[in-house]
Design a protein around this motif. Sequence first.
Motif, PDB file in Angstrom:
ATOM      1  N   THR A 271       0.855  -1.183   0.000  1.00 21.15           N
ATOM      2  CA  THR A 271       0.000   0.000   0.000  1.00 21.15           C
ATOM      3  C   THR A 271       0.893   1.236   0.000  1.00 21.15           C
ATOM      4  N   LEU A 272       0.464   2.268  -0.744  1.00 26.02           N
ATOM      5  CA  LEU A 272       1.229   3.502  -0.867  1.00 26.02           C
ATOM      6  C   LEU A 272       0.371   4.677  -0.445  1.00 26.02           C
ATOM      7  N   SER A 273       0.926   5.566   0.349  1.00 24.62           N
ATOM      8  CA  SER A 273       0.209   6.772   0.776  1.00 24.62           C
ATOM      9  C   SER A 273       0.426   7.869  -0.258  1.00 24.62           C
ATOM     10  N   LEU A 274      -0.522   7.966  -1.207  1.00 27.53           N
ATOM     11  CA  LEU A 274      -0.405   8.933  -2.291  1.00 27.53           C
ATOM     12  C   LEU A 274      -1.738   9.643  -2.497  1.00 27.53           C
ATOM     13  N   GLY A 275      -1.663  10.899  -2.919  1.00 27.98           N
ATOM     14  CA  GLY A 275      -2.869  11.649  -3.216  1.00 27.98           C
ATOM     15  C   GLY A 275      -3.508  11.179  -4.508  1.00 27.98           C
ATOM     16  N   VAL A 276      -4.832  11.352  -4.626  1.00 29.77           N
ATOM     17  CA  VAL A 276      -5.547  10.860  -5.789  1.00 29.77           C
ATOM     18  C   VAL A 276      -5.143  11.611  -7.061  1.00 29.77           C
ATOM     19  N   ASP A 277      -4.522  12.773  -6.936  1.00 26.47           N
ATOM     20  CA  ASP A 277      -4.087  13.541  -8.094  1.00 26.47           C
ATOM     21  C   ASP A 277      -2.621  13.282  -8.467  1.00 26.47           C
ATOM     22  N   THR A 278      -2.038  12.233  -7.916  1.00 23.88           N
ATOM     23  CA  THR A 278      -0.644  11.885  -8.241  1.00 23.88           C
ATOM     24  C   THR A 278      -0.515  11.646  -9.747  1.00 23.88           C
ATOM     25  N   PRO A 279       0.454  12.270 -10.431  1.00 20.91           N
ATOM     26  CA  PRO A 279       0.630  12.064 -11.874  1.00 20.91           C
ATOM     27  C   PRO A 279       0.963  10.612 -12.203  1.00 20.91           C
ATOM     28  N   GLU A 280       0.593  10.189 -13.390  1.00 24.11           N
ATOM     29  CA  GLU A 280       0.788   8.792 -13.790  1.00 24.11           C
ATOM     30  C   GLU A 280       2.250   8.376 -13.738  1.00 24.11           C
ATOM     31  N   HIS A 281       3.156   9.246 -14.207  1.00 23.83           N
ATOM     32  CA  HIS A 281       4.571   8.865 -14.229  1.00 23.83           C
ATOM     33  C   HIS A 281       5.117   8.671 -12.815  1.00 23.83           C
ATOM     34  N   GLU A 282       4.636   9.482 -11.874  1.00 24.94           N
ATOM     35  CA  GLU A 282       5.076   9.333 -10.490  1.00 24.94           C
ATOM     36  C   GLU A 282       4.495   8.063  -9.866  1.00 24.94           C
ATOM     37  N   LEU A 283       3.235   7.791 -10.188  1.00 21.93           N
ATOM     38  CA  LEU A 283       2.601   6.565  -9.694  1.00 21.93           C
ATOM     39  C   LEU A 283       3.333   5.336 -10.213  1.00 21.93           C
ATOM     40  N   LEU A 284       3.717   5.357 -11.495  1.00 20.11           N
ATOM     41  CA  LEU A 284       4.481   4.246 -12.069  1.00 20.11           C
ATOM     42  C   LEU A 284       5.797   4.063 -11.330  1.00 20.11           C
ATOM     43  N   GLU A 285       6.509   5.157 -11.108  1.00 17.71           N
ATOM     44  CA  GLU A 285       7.810   5.079 -10.436  1.00 17.71           C
ATOM     45  C   GLU A 285       7.683   4.530  -9.019  1.00 17.71           C
ATOM     46  N   GLU A 286       6.716   5.065  -8.249  1.00 23.30           N
ATOM     47  CA  GLU A 286       6.532   4.627  -6.867  1.00 23.30           C
ATOM     48  C   GLU A 286       6.077   3.169  -6.809  1.00 23.30           C
ATOM     49  N   SER A 287       5.154   2.811  -7.669  1.00 22.43           N
ATOM     50  CA  SER A 287       4.618   1.448  -7.628  1.00 22.43           C
ATOM     51  C   SER A 287       5.637   0.423  -8.114  1.00 22.43           C
ATOM     52  N   LEU A 288       6.449   0.798  -9.117  1.00 19.10           N
ATOM     53  CA  LEU A 288       7.463  -0.124  -9.615  1.00 19.10           C
ATOM     54  C   LEU A 288       8.520  -0.386  -8.550  1.00 19.10           C
ATOM     55  N   THR A 289       8.883   0.645  -7.792  1.00 19.66           N
ATOM     56  CA  THR A 289       9.827   0.460  -6.680  1.00 19.66           C
ATOM     57  C   THR A 289       9.261  -0.519  -5.657  1.00 19.66           C
ATOM     58  N   ALA A 290       7.982  -0.346  -5.326  1.00 22.63           N
ATOM     59  CA  ALA A 290       7.333  -1.250  -4.368  1.00 22.63           C
ATOM     60  C   ALA A 290       7.238  -2.662  -4.927  1.00 22.63           C
ATOM     61  N   PHE A 291       6.902  -2.769  -6.213  1.00 24.65           N
ATOM     62  CA  PHE A 291       6.798  -4.082  -6.864  1.00 24.65           C
ATOM     63  C   PHE A 291       8.134  -4.811  -6.831  1.00 24.65           C
ATOM     64  N   ARG A 292       9.208  -4.089  -7.129  1.00 22.17           N
ATOM     65  CA  ARG A 292      10.538  -4.719  -7.155  1.00 22.17           C
ATOM     66  C   ARG A 292      10.989  -5.124  -5.749  1.00 22.17           C
ATOM     67  N   ARG A 293      10.640  -4.294  -4.770  1.00 24.68           N
ATOM     68  CA  ARG A 293      10.985  -4.626  -3.386  1.00 24.68           C
ATOM     69  C   ARG A 293      10.314  -5.941  -2.970  1.00 24.68           C
ATOM     70  N   GLN A 294       9.052  -6.070  -3.285  1.00 24.68           N
ATOM     71  CA  GLN A 294       8.330  -7.295  -2.970  1.00 24.68           C
ATOM     72  C   GLN A 294       8.851  -8.466  -3.793  1.00 24.68           C
ATOM     73  N   ASP A 295       9.181  -8.189  -5.052  1.00 24.10           N
ATOM     74  CA  ASP A 295       9.691  -9.234  -5.943  1.00 24.10           C
ATOM     75  C   ASP A 295      10.991  -9.818  -5.416  1.00 24.10           C
ATOM     76  N   SER A 296      11.838  -8.961  -4.859  1.00 18.72           N
ATOM     77  CA  SER A 296      13.109  -9.413  -4.293  1.00 18.72           C
ATOM     78  C   SER A 296      12.884 -10.360  -3.113  1.00 18.72           C
ATOM     79  N   LEU A 297      11.928 -10.010  -2.265  1.00 14.59           N
ATOM     80  CA  LEU A 297      11.611 -10.876  -1.130  1.00 14.59           C
ATOM     81  C   LEU A 297      11.033 -12.201  -1.607  1.00 14.59           C
ATOM     82  N   THR A 298      10.166 -12.124  -2.598  1.00 13.40           N
ATOM     83  CA  THR A 298       9.562 -13.337  -3.153  1.00 13.40           C
ATOM     84  C   THR A 298      10.623 -14.228  -3.790  1.00 13.40           C
TER      85      THR A 298
END
Length: 403
Positions: A249-276
């Motif tokens: 889960t990410l604490s982000l405002g609903v008006d977060t730009p798409e490119h920023e959302l991609l960057e933040e979510s990809l970082t989170a995805f990779r972090r979880q992927d590493s643990l997996t």
Amino acid sequence: MANDNADVAKQATQTTAPGKLLDGLVNFEPVPAPVISLYLDARVDNHGQRTFLPFVRKQLSERSKSYENQSDDQKSFDEDFVRIVRYLESEVPPPVQGIAIFACSADDDWFVVGLFDAPFERNRLFVSDRPHLYPLARLVDQYRRYAVVLADTNSAQIFVFAAGRAVEHEEVENVKTKQVKVGGWSQARYQRHVQNYHLHHAKEVVDMLEKIVREENIENVILAGDEATVIPLLREQMPKTLEEKVIETLSLGVDTPEHELLEESLTAFRRQDSLTDMEKVERLLNEYRADDLGVAGVTDTLAALSNGQVEEVLIAAKAESLHYDQDEVKKVLKLYDVDGALPKELDQRTVADELVRRANVLSSARVTFIEDSTRLERIGGVGAFLRYRIGPDQHLSASSAAT
């Protein structure tokens, strides 16, 4: 070199989907001519310029000299040389960060290009009798599809990200409630009214997310928004099967730009992927030690892939991390030569490609690249989870059929 007036404007087959490109390449039949596989990091430098063209010109020029002058192989290679450079000088759109080009003029002017919003780590050129698949397969694994919900209590956007870009985008809009000051029973009724609106909105978002996850076969979901209000509401409405796919889960405002959302979510995805990845390697080692549904090492993994037994392959992110007995691998490849497409030369690169090819063609297995492959390297850099085991007599039967 081929004359600059040669026809270098022949239509290239282009795709922006790395998975689709890989699916086509794994069935490529080897040809008696040079097949070029070129992977490029197309990101711009600090001056806004791409820097891959000097690498391309130098590497292709040097490889051309390795062929006999005016030979058929050199003519084919040089025609591809011209076509590739001309293409890169004029055809690459600005947003592209990674380029994969596969070419062989001698094979009916075959010229295929992948243009991706995700970068390859470095520029690399390979020449063989077939395409080199490993870097492309790794990109497919690194940028797998995942869904992101960006929501507040009355609006939501659902993105499906893959290969460094949004491949699907849906929106949900509902009634926006206002904060008013009333007292007594009226206040309580109003609060219940607001809560009902919020619950209805959350249910609508979850229903749409569930549909997308089902249709797109999504394995991972990330929720973004106010972690004190909307995210708990979304979780409450989720069926267990969907909630189990939420990895962050990410604490982000609903008006977060798409490119920023991609960057933040990809970082989170990779972090979880590493643990997996670490958990998968440990589980594979346990299965292997118990002689259960796990095999380890290049030789046994190739055999299991050839038999169609494999559910998922775990392989080191760098082909240089693969270790094996060359004679044993040759023996297995010859024994399970099911399509006559064996590599002419055996090295870490061709072995890595053969693992990827057989995973896709013969086992329909998922290929997972392990970035921190330290533990995996102890068993040769590769292993696999099996759907089922087969006995020695069945091994013999399968081997006989292959020969």
